[in-house]
Design an enzyme around this catalytic site. Sequence first.
Site, PDB file in Angstrom:
ATOM      1  N   HIS A 128       4.341  14.760  84.885  1.00 42.67           N
ATOM      2  CA  HIS A 128       4.334  15.614  83.697  1.00 42.67           C
ATOM      3  C   HIS A 128       5.631  15.440  82.931  1.00 42.67           C
ATOM      4  O   HIS A 128       6.691  15.219  83.506  1.00 42.67           O
ATOM      5  CB  HIS A 128       4.114  17.089  84.059  1.00 42.67           C
ATOM      6  CG  HIS A 128       5.013  17.593  85.146  1.00 42.67           C
ATOM      7  ND1 HIS A 128       4.788  17.341  86.480  1.00 42.67           N
ATOM      8  CD2 HIS A 128       6.156  18.315  85.098  1.00 42.67           C
ATOM      9  CE1 HIS A 128       5.743  17.896  87.199  1.00 42.67           C
ATOM     10  NE2 HIS A 128       6.594  18.495  86.387  1.00 42.67           N
ATOM     11  N   HIS A 130       8.159  17.340  80.489  1.00 39.03           N
ATOM     12  CA  HIS A 130       8.573  18.640  79.951  1.00 39.03           C
ATOM     13  C   HIS A 130       9.052  18.427  78.516  1.00 39.03           C
ATOM     14  O   HIS A 130       9.885  17.544  78.256  1.00 39.03           O
ATOM     15  CB  HIS A 130       9.763  19.207  80.729  1.00 39.03           C
ATOM     16  CG  HIS A 130       9.482  19.596  82.148  1.00 39.03           C
ATOM     17  ND1 HIS A 130       9.246  20.902  82.525  1.00 39.03           N
ATOM     18  CD2 HIS A 130       9.417  18.869  83.286  1.00 39.03           C
ATOM     19  CE1 HIS A 130       9.059  20.962  83.833  1.00 39.03           C
ATOM     20  NE2 HIS A 130       9.150  19.734  84.325  1.00 39.03           N
TER      21      HIS A 130
HETATM   22  P1  AMP Z   1       8.572  20.249  87.945  1.00 40.49           P
HETATM   23  O1  AMP Z   1       9.596  21.137  88.601  1.00 40.49           O
HETATM   24  O2  AMP Z   1       9.174  19.177  87.087  1.00 40.49           O
HETATM   25  O3  AMP Z   1       7.582  19.707  88.960  1.00 40.49           O
HETATM   26  O4  AMP Z   1       7.780  21.154  86.939  1.00 40.49           O
HETATM   27  C1  AMP Z   1       6.614  21.843  87.273  1.00 40.49           C
HETATM   28  C2  AMP Z   1       6.426  22.879  86.210  1.00 40.49           C
HETATM   29  O5  AMP Z   1       5.096  23.353  86.286  1.00 40.49           O
HETATM   30  C3  AMP Z   1       7.358  24.086  86.354  1.00 40.49           C
HETATM   31  O6  AMP Z   1       8.163  24.195  85.181  1.00 40.49           O
HETATM   32  C4  AMP Z   1       6.392  25.257  86.520  1.00 40.49           C
HETATM   33  O7  AMP Z   1       6.830  26.419  85.862  1.00 40.49           O
HETATM   34  C5  AMP Z   1       5.116  24.702  85.901  1.00 40.49           C
HETATM   35  N1  AMP Z   1       3.888  25.310  86.359  1.00 40.49           N
HETATM   36  C6  AMP Z   1       3.522  25.525  87.646  1.00 40.49           C
HETATM   37  N2  AMP Z   1       2.311  26.111  87.686  1.00 40.49           N
HETATM   38  C7  AMP Z   1       1.911  26.262  86.390  1.00 40.49           C
HETATM   39  C8  AMP Z   1       0.753  26.817  85.775  1.00 40.49           C
HETATM   40  N3  AMP Z   1      -0.246  27.336  86.488  1.00 40.49           N
HETATM   41  N4  AMP Z   1       0.687  26.803  84.423  1.00 40.49           N
HETATM   42  C9  AMP Z   1       1.685  26.298  83.691  1.00 40.49           C
HETATM   43  N5  AMP Z   1       2.801  25.757  84.220  1.00 40.49           N
HETATM   44  C10 AMP Z   1       2.925  25.757  85.557  1.00 40.49           C
END
Ligand code: AMP
Length: 142
Positions: A128, A130
């Site tokens: 993903h 950001h």
């Molecule tokens: P990372 O730490 O780069 O793996 O980012 C994962 C991101 O996914 C974090 O910023 C979380 O807040 C986000 N996240 C986790 N679950 C959800 C969800 N159900 N909807 C939207 N964002 C989410």
Amino acid sequence: MMEALQSWDAKGRWDTIHLAGVRDLADPTIFDKIITGEIPAAIVKEDDKILAFKDINPVAPAHVLVIPKDRDGLTRLRKATSEHIEILGRLMLAAGEIAKDESLGFGDGARIVVNDGKEAGQEVFHLHVHVLGGREFNWPPG
Ligand code: AMP
């Protein structure tokens, strides 16, 4: 059979085989449920290949995640091969478009981030991007 496949994974032998990237034996993540609509998300952009939605725990006034709908082995950026060039381009293109969307709270600048692995803070193992905005960012990042 699964053992043999996993052993090939461990040795990285698929990487040398054309289209081997279509195999993806990694555990599903919460993002799969967002893609299928099983759990709700605030979707801001979608096409046949990518989905973008607001981060549930934003770290900036504007915080959107852009993901490939088909993970295709991309649990993290370093799994990318030349077979992923198109989807990687689509993710970056979408990130750039989202970053200039003032209706989402973005201003004249954004921080585009990919956390690659636990050491970098990655928690969800479905690639993903950001897209962060609506405030100033420091460099170097924390
Ligand atoms: P990372 O730490 O780069 O793996 O980012 C994962 C991101 O996914 C974090 O910023 C979380 O807040 C986000 N996240 C986790 N679950 C959800 C969800 N159900 N909807 C939207 N964002 C989410």
